[in-house]
Scaffold this motif. Structure first.
Motif, PDB file in Angstrom:
ATOM      1  N   ASP A 156       0.618  -1.211   0.045  1.00 25.30           N
ATOM      2  CA  ASP A 156       0.024   0.010  -0.029  1.00 25.30           C
ATOM      3  C   ASP A 156       0.896   1.434   0.092  1.00 25.30           C
ATOM      4  OD1 ASP A 156      -1.744   2.017   0.406  1.00 25.30           O
ATOM      5  OD2 ASP A 156      -2.969   0.840   1.746  1.00 25.30           O
ATOM      6  N   LYS A 199       0.304   4.075   0.216  1.00 26.76           N
ATOM      7  CA  LYS A 199      -0.208   5.342   1.216  1.00 26.76           C
ATOM      8  C   LYS A 199       0.315   4.986   2.484  1.00 26.76           C
ATOM      9  CE  LYS A 199      -4.488   6.178  -1.204  1.00 26.76           C
ATOM     10  NZ  LYS A 199      -5.988   6.313  -1.123  1.00 26.76           N
ATOM     11  N   GLU A 216     -11.717  -5.097   3.820  1.00 23.24           N
ATOM     12  CA  GLU A 216     -11.652  -4.932   2.507  1.00 23.24           C
ATOM     13  C   GLU A 216     -11.490  -6.131   1.598  1.00 23.24           C
ATOM     14  OE1 GLU A 216      -8.550  -2.180   1.891  1.00 23.24           O
ATOM     15  OE2 GLU A 216      -9.528  -0.573   3.021  1.00 23.24           O
ATOM     16  N   SER A 266     -17.877   1.749   0.787  1.00 24.19           N
ATOM     17  CA  SER A 266     -16.993   1.527   1.842  1.00 24.19           C
ATOM     18  C   SER A 266     -15.663   1.326   1.543  1.00 24.19           C
ATOM     19  CB  SER A 266     -17.512   0.223   2.664  1.00 24.19           C
ATOM     20  OG  SER A 266     -17.229  -0.973   2.048  1.00 24.19           O
ATOM     21  N   LEU A 267     -15.323   1.040   0.239  1.00 28.44           N
ATOM     22  CA  LEU A 267     -13.881   0.881  -0.092  1.00 28.44           C
ATOM     23  C   LEU A 267     -13.219   2.277  -0.308  1.00 28.44           C
ATOM     24  CD1 LEU A 267     -14.156  -2.370  -2.346  1.00 28.44           C
ATOM     25  CD2 LEU A 267     -13.431  -2.011  -0.014  1.00 28.44           C
ATOM     26  N   SER A 268     -13.614   2.904  -1.525  1.00 27.46           N
ATOM     27  CA  SER A 268     -13.143   4.250  -1.510  1.00 27.46           C
ATOM     28  C   SER A 268     -14.074   4.967  -2.609  1.00 27.46           C
ATOM     29  CB  SER A 268     -11.805   4.141  -2.230  1.00 27.46           C
ATOM     30  OG  SER A 268     -11.967   3.679  -3.615  1.00 27.46           O
ATOM     31  N   PRO A 269     -13.856   6.470  -3.071  1.00 27.89           N
ATOM     32  CA  PRO A 269     -14.747   7.051  -4.110  1.00 27.89           C
ATOM     33  C   PRO A 269     -14.448   6.601  -5.392  1.00 27.89           C
ATOM     34  CG  PRO A 269     -13.784   8.477  -2.355  1.00 27.89           C
ATOM     35  CD  PRO A 269     -13.256   7.159  -1.953  1.00 27.89           C
ATOM     36  N   ASN A 270     -13.113   6.391  -5.607  1.00 25.46           N
ATOM     37  CA  ASN A 270     -12.653   5.611  -7.011  1.00 25.46           C
ATOM     38  C   ASN A 270     -13.563   4.340  -7.184  1.00 25.46           C
ATOM     39  OD1 ASN A 270     -11.292   7.944  -7.616  1.00 25.46           O
ATOM     40  ND2 ASN A 270      -9.230   6.988  -6.690  1.00 25.46           N
ATOM     41  N   GLN A 271     -13.388   3.346  -6.140  1.00 28.28           N
ATOM     42  CA  GLN A 271     -13.953   2.146  -6.493  1.00 28.28           C
ATOM     43  C   GLN A 271     -15.523   2.292  -6.425  1.00 28.28           C
ATOM     44  OE1 GLN A 271     -11.474   0.714  -3.200  1.00 28.28           O
ATOM     45  NE2 GLN A 271     -11.273  -1.268  -4.451  1.00 28.28           N
ATOM     46  N   THR A 272     -16.258   2.952  -5.838  1.00 27.95           N
ATOM     47  CA  THR A 272     -17.673   3.356  -5.725  1.00 27.95           C
ATOM     48  C   THR A 272     -17.888   3.813  -7.161  1.00 27.95           C
ATOM     49  OG1 THR A 272     -17.754   4.082  -3.763  1.00 27.95           O
ATOM     50  CG2 THR A 272     -19.562   4.861  -5.055  1.00 27.95           C
TER      51      THR A 272
END
Length: 237
Positions: free
Chosen positions: A6, A8, A80, A163-169
């Protein structure tokens, strides 16, 4: 190790390692550089108070990171992974119906779908097939039936993607749209005369369902393309 995968988390890990190294150097108490001897900094650098303050701060930083890893990072990553298993199984359901060409593929429970269809090599190879409009009619038909059956499932699990991330949404919303477009063809498959059934996989005007098959082929191409983006996102995306 997930901490290293990761990007990040890497800066935080490196900062903690640096803090640990500094703590070791402070506790060892190496002699100060000669440039600081007999200077106002000598007393400051050699004072027990300075050592205790710096050691306390560094220990606090290291302890906070350890708590973060075990209390937040590990449980979050486990959740996740479990979430991705559910979402990926839905994608695999439609792709599996195409790959294995089973008339009852739409009835297969998610734990039993063939997950090998999520492999990048298979997806890219199948993508080439769809781009050339070289797919077979029956597998397309069964994949379309599964997409019709699973469309509401794709919609209902949207909170998991959120719940994962905005990009994945966003990517999951695109996948829902592509599944919907394929499912909209359900029930529209034309009748094929017995004497022309051998032409259903031909890319010629003699094929009585050429346009319908081409539509299914294009919709499956879109699903495969978006599945690749979902499963193997680029580093910049």
């Amino acid at each position: 190790m997930n901490l290293l995968k990761d990007h990040k988390e890497v800066p935080l890990l490196i900062s903690t390692i640096v803090a640990f190294v500094l703590l070791c150097l402070i506790e060892i108490r190496f002699p100060i550089f000669s440039i600081f001897i007999d200077s106002p900094f000598e007393a400051l650098l050699t004072a027990d108070g300075t050592k205790n303050i710096l050691s306390g701060l560094l220990i606090g930083l290291i302890s906070a990171y350890i708590f973060y890893v075990f209390i937040d990072f590990i449980p979050r990553k486990r959740k996740e992974r479990e979430t991705m298993i559910v979402l990926n199984s839905l994608i695999a359901a439609t792709l599996d119906s195409y790959k294995r060409c089973r008339i009852f593929g739409h009835e297969t429970a998610l734990p039993y779908v063939d997950k090998s269809v999520l492999d990048k090599d298979w997806l890219e190879k199948t993508q080439v097939t769809f781009k050339g409009n070289n797919s077979k009619y029956l597998p397309l038909l069964f994949a379309m039936q599964t997409s019709y059956t699973r469309l509401e499932d794709f919609r209902h699990v949207l909170p998991l993607a959120v719940s994962l991330s905005p990009n994945q949404t966003m990517q999951w919303l695109v996948l829902i749209d592509k599944i919907r477009l394929l499912a909209e063809n359900y029930g529209d498959n034309p009748e094929v005369p017995i004497d022309k059934q051998h032409l259903v996989d031909k890319n010629t005007e003699e094929n009585p369902i050429f346009e319908y098959k081409s539509t299914l082929n294009f919709r499956m191409l879109e699903i495969v393309e978006e599945s690749i983006k979902w499963l193997y996102p680029s580093k910049n995306g």
